[in-house]
Design a protein around this motif. Structure first.
Motif, PDB file in Angstrom:
ATOM      1  N   ALA A  96     -43.024  45.680 -37.256  1.00  0.00           N
ATOM      2  CA  ALA A  96     -43.314  45.089 -36.005  1.00  0.00           C
ATOM      3  C   ALA A  96     -42.052  45.147 -34.716  1.00  0.00           C
ATOM      4  O   ALA A  96     -42.585  45.154 -33.755  1.00  0.00           O
ATOM      5  CB  ALA A  96     -43.694  43.596 -36.149  1.00  0.00           C
ATOM      6  N   VAL A  97     -40.978  44.796 -35.230  1.00  0.00           N
ATOM      7  CA  VAL A  97     -39.808  45.107 -34.435  1.00  0.00           C
ATOM      8  C   VAL A  97     -39.815  46.239 -33.912  1.00  0.00           C
ATOM      9  O   VAL A  97     -39.482  46.514 -32.705  1.00  0.00           O
ATOM     10  CB  VAL A  97     -38.579  44.387 -34.923  1.00  0.00           C
ATOM     11  CG1 VAL A  97     -37.533  44.698 -34.271  1.00  0.00           C
ATOM     12  CG2 VAL A  97     -38.577  42.769 -35.388  1.00  0.00           C
ATOM     13  N   ARG A  98     -39.859  47.161 -34.900  1.00  0.00           N
ATOM     14  CA  ARG A  98     -39.716  48.573 -34.297  1.00  0.00           C
ATOM     15  C   ARG A  98     -40.855  48.993 -33.152  1.00  0.00           C
ATOM     16  O   ARG A  98     -40.698  49.571 -32.241  1.00  0.00           O
ATOM     17  CB  ARG A  98     -39.982  49.600 -35.734  1.00  0.00           C
ATOM     18  CG  ARG A  98     -39.733  51.119 -35.250  1.00  0.00           C
ATOM     19  CD  ARG A  98     -40.161  51.754 -36.225  1.00  0.00           C
ATOM     20  NE  ARG A  98     -41.698  51.747 -36.548  1.00  0.00           N
ATOM     21  CZ  ARG A  98     -42.591  52.451 -35.586  1.00  0.00           C
ATOM     22  NH1 ARG A  98     -42.053  53.268 -34.607  1.00  0.00           N
ATOM     23  NH2 ARG A  98     -43.715  52.161 -35.769  1.00  0.00           N
ATOM     24  N   VAL A  99     -42.286  48.678 -33.687  1.00  0.00           N
ATOM     25  CA  VAL A  99     -43.264  48.749 -32.830  1.00  0.00           C
ATOM     26  C   VAL A  99     -42.860  48.148 -31.537  1.00  0.00           C
ATOM     27  O   VAL A  99     -43.260  48.835 -30.120  1.00  0.00           O
ATOM     28  CB  VAL A  99     -44.471  48.214 -33.114  1.00  0.00           C
ATOM     29  CG1 VAL A  99     -45.622  48.221 -32.168  1.00  0.00           C
ATOM     30  CG2 VAL A  99     -44.979  49.088 -34.298  1.00  0.00           C
ATOM     31  N   MET A 100     -42.500  46.950 -31.396  1.00  0.00           N
ATOM     32  CA  MET A 100     -42.067  46.401 -30.141  1.00  0.00           C
ATOM     33  C   MET A 100     -41.023  47.068 -29.362  1.00  0.00           C
ATOM     34  O   MET A 100     -41.150  46.959 -28.065  1.00  0.00           O
ATOM     35  CB  MET A 100     -41.756  45.055 -30.311  1.00  0.00           C
ATOM     36  CG  MET A 100     -42.951  43.974 -30.959  1.00  0.00           C
ATOM     37  SD  MET A 100     -44.478  43.880 -30.040  1.00  0.00           S
ATOM     38  CE  MET A 100     -43.480  43.166 -28.337  1.00  0.00           C
ATOM     39  N   GLN A 101     -40.176  47.430 -29.909  1.00  0.00           N
ATOM     40  CA  GLN A 101     -39.039  48.086 -29.279  1.00  0.00           C
ATOM     41  C   GLN A 101     -39.395  49.525 -28.834  1.00  0.00           C
ATOM     42  O   GLN A 101     -38.916  49.835 -27.664  1.00  0.00           O
ATOM     43  CB  GLN A 101     -37.833  48.080 -30.227  1.00  0.00           C
ATOM     44  CG  GLN A 101     -37.147  46.952 -30.640  1.00  0.00           C
ATOM     45  CD  GLN A 101     -36.063  47.058 -31.816  1.00  0.00           C
ATOM     46  OE1 GLN A 101     -36.060  48.157 -32.528  1.00  0.00           O
ATOM     47  NE2 GLN A 101     -35.163  46.334 -31.676  1.00  0.00           N
ATOM     48  N   GLU A 102     -40.055  50.168 -29.473  1.00  0.00           N
ATOM     49  CA  GLU A 102     -40.628  51.383 -29.179  1.00  0.00           C
ATOM     50  C   GLU A 102     -41.665  51.105 -27.936  1.00  0.00           C
ATOM     51  O   GLU A 102     -41.550  51.999 -26.896  1.00  0.00           O
ATOM     52  CB  GLU A 102     -41.605  52.017 -30.036  1.00  0.00           C
ATOM     53  CG  GLU A 102     -41.940  53.673 -29.883  1.00  0.00           C
ATOM     54  CD  GLU A 102     -42.689  54.124 -31.006  1.00  0.00           C
ATOM     55  OE1 GLU A 102     -43.908  54.462 -30.914  1.00  0.00           O
ATOM     56  OE2 GLU A 102     -41.980  54.474 -31.902  1.00  0.00           O
ATOM     57  N   ALA A 103     -42.470  50.150 -27.849  1.00  0.00           N
ATOM     58  CA  ALA A 103     -43.428  49.959 -26.791  1.00  0.00           C
ATOM     59  C   ALA A 103     -42.613  49.407 -25.562  1.00  0.00           C
ATOM     60  O   ALA A 103     -43.048  49.588 -24.263  1.00  0.00           O
ATOM     61  CB  ALA A 103     -44.651  49.261 -27.129  1.00  0.00           C
ATOM     62  N   ASP A 104     -41.756  48.648 -25.913  1.00  0.00           N
ATOM     63  CA  ASP A 104     -40.850  47.889 -24.781  1.00  0.00           C
ATOM     64  C   ASP A 104     -41.737  47.198 -23.730  1.00  0.00           C
ATOM     65  O   ASP A 104     -41.498  47.331 -22.490  1.00  0.00           O
ATOM     66  CB  ASP A 104     -39.964  48.695 -24.062  1.00  0.00           C
ATOM     67  CG  ASP A 104     -38.712  48.176 -23.365  1.00  0.00           C
ATOM     68  OD1 ASP A 104     -38.556  46.856 -24.007  1.00  0.00           O
ATOM     69  OD2 ASP A 104     -38.149  48.758 -22.559  1.00  0.00           O
TER      70      ASP A 104
END
Length: 297
Positions: A94-102
């Protein structure tokens, strides 16, 4: 009511059907026999229904992949956390998804309460001390590993505030200072997490169905100096007379008109950049599914 919907450039709708944070495989009421994890898995179904019923969204949507493996190995309690391996992996994803979408703002459909940790941590990294968190929940969610209940949902707010399992904390881009967190609608004062709540110094406001509640919330918000808001709403905070499709019982919860009044007021006082809806447990649909399995359809 437009203030309720985080919007603008970078707005994201996050679908996070995590169920493993709700420890225990017990069934509820007349759920189909022989399916011990169905109550937990109802949290996996809930986010899709929330998205289906929500107003049309013209921004990006992201999904956090969540395992539905209910084997003993998959849900093993390790270091005081049920299904620790799955929950940690899904938090990191979930952290990775958030960082990717920013995104600059995010609406999260969960899943149990821990679905707010990753998006709110992202917002904390983005806005720093200018972010305040309103945690609207009947339970404190400030438990620690070893407190007794092993579900990570009971530890979600403590983790977001910087206390908890070191590996979970290391996975977060930022935490939220306890002074920037306000609990709203808390009723379970016997929860073991109350001790950690008090140690952190997290304040709370009960709901008495009067404008006094709103005034106290706005006064607290003014003291923080924050202009950005992330709001977590656990649907079990609602009074059963208004909403029954969740776990828990009782009719001492927050009435829907009071919740909407508070949301309107804080939306005028600051910018809502995060909103999570958690703990939607569509138990009636699971019962219907059990019936369908027994009918010649």
């Amino acid at each position: 009511m437009t203030a309720m919907h985080p919007s603008g450039p970078g707005a994201l709708r996050l679908i996070f059907p995590q169920w493993q944070g709700a420890a225990g495989a017990g069934a509820v009421g007349s759920l189909p026999a022989g399916q011990p994890h169905q109550t937990q898995l109802s949290y996996h179904l809930g986010p899709s229904l929330l998205e289906l019923l929500s107003p049309e969204h013209d921004g990006p949507t992201a999904f956090v992949p969540v395992s539905t493996d209910t084997s003993e190995a998959a849900v093993e309690t390790v270091d005081g956390i049920y299904a620790r391996s799955a929950v940690l992996l899904q938090l990191q994803e979930a952290v990775r998804v958030m960082q990717e979408a920013d995104p600059q703002s995010v609406v999260t459909f969960g899943g149990e309460c821990s679905v707010s940790v990753a998006p709110f941590s992202h917002l904390a990294a983005l806005y720093g001390d200018d972010l305040a968190v309103l945690w609207v929940d009947a339970h404190p969610d400030t438990g620690m590993p070893g407190d007794g209940y092993t579900g990570f949902r009971s530890m979600s707010l403590a983790t977001l505030a910087g206390l908890g399992d070191p590996e979970f904390l290391a996975s977060l881009p930022a935490v939220v200072p306890a002074g920037n967190v306000l609990q709203i609608g808390l009723r379970d004062w016997q929860d073991p997490g109350i001790e950690t709540k008090q140690r952190l110094g997290i304040r709370s406001v009960g709901i008495t169905d009067t404008p006094e509640d709103t005034r106290r919330i706005l006064e607290w918000l003014a003291l923080t100096g924050a202009t950005k808001l992330a709001i977590h709403v656990d649907l079990d905070v609602l009074d059963r007379r208004d909403f029954a499709d969740r776990t828990g019982s009782g009719t001492r919860g927050v009435r829907v008109p009071d919740l909407l009044r508070i949301m309107d007021a804080v939306g005028e006082a600051g910018e809502i950049v995060g909103l999570s809806l958690a703990q939607h447990a569509p138990l009636e649909l699971l019962r219907l599914g059990g019936l369908l399995r027994d009918l010649p359809v």
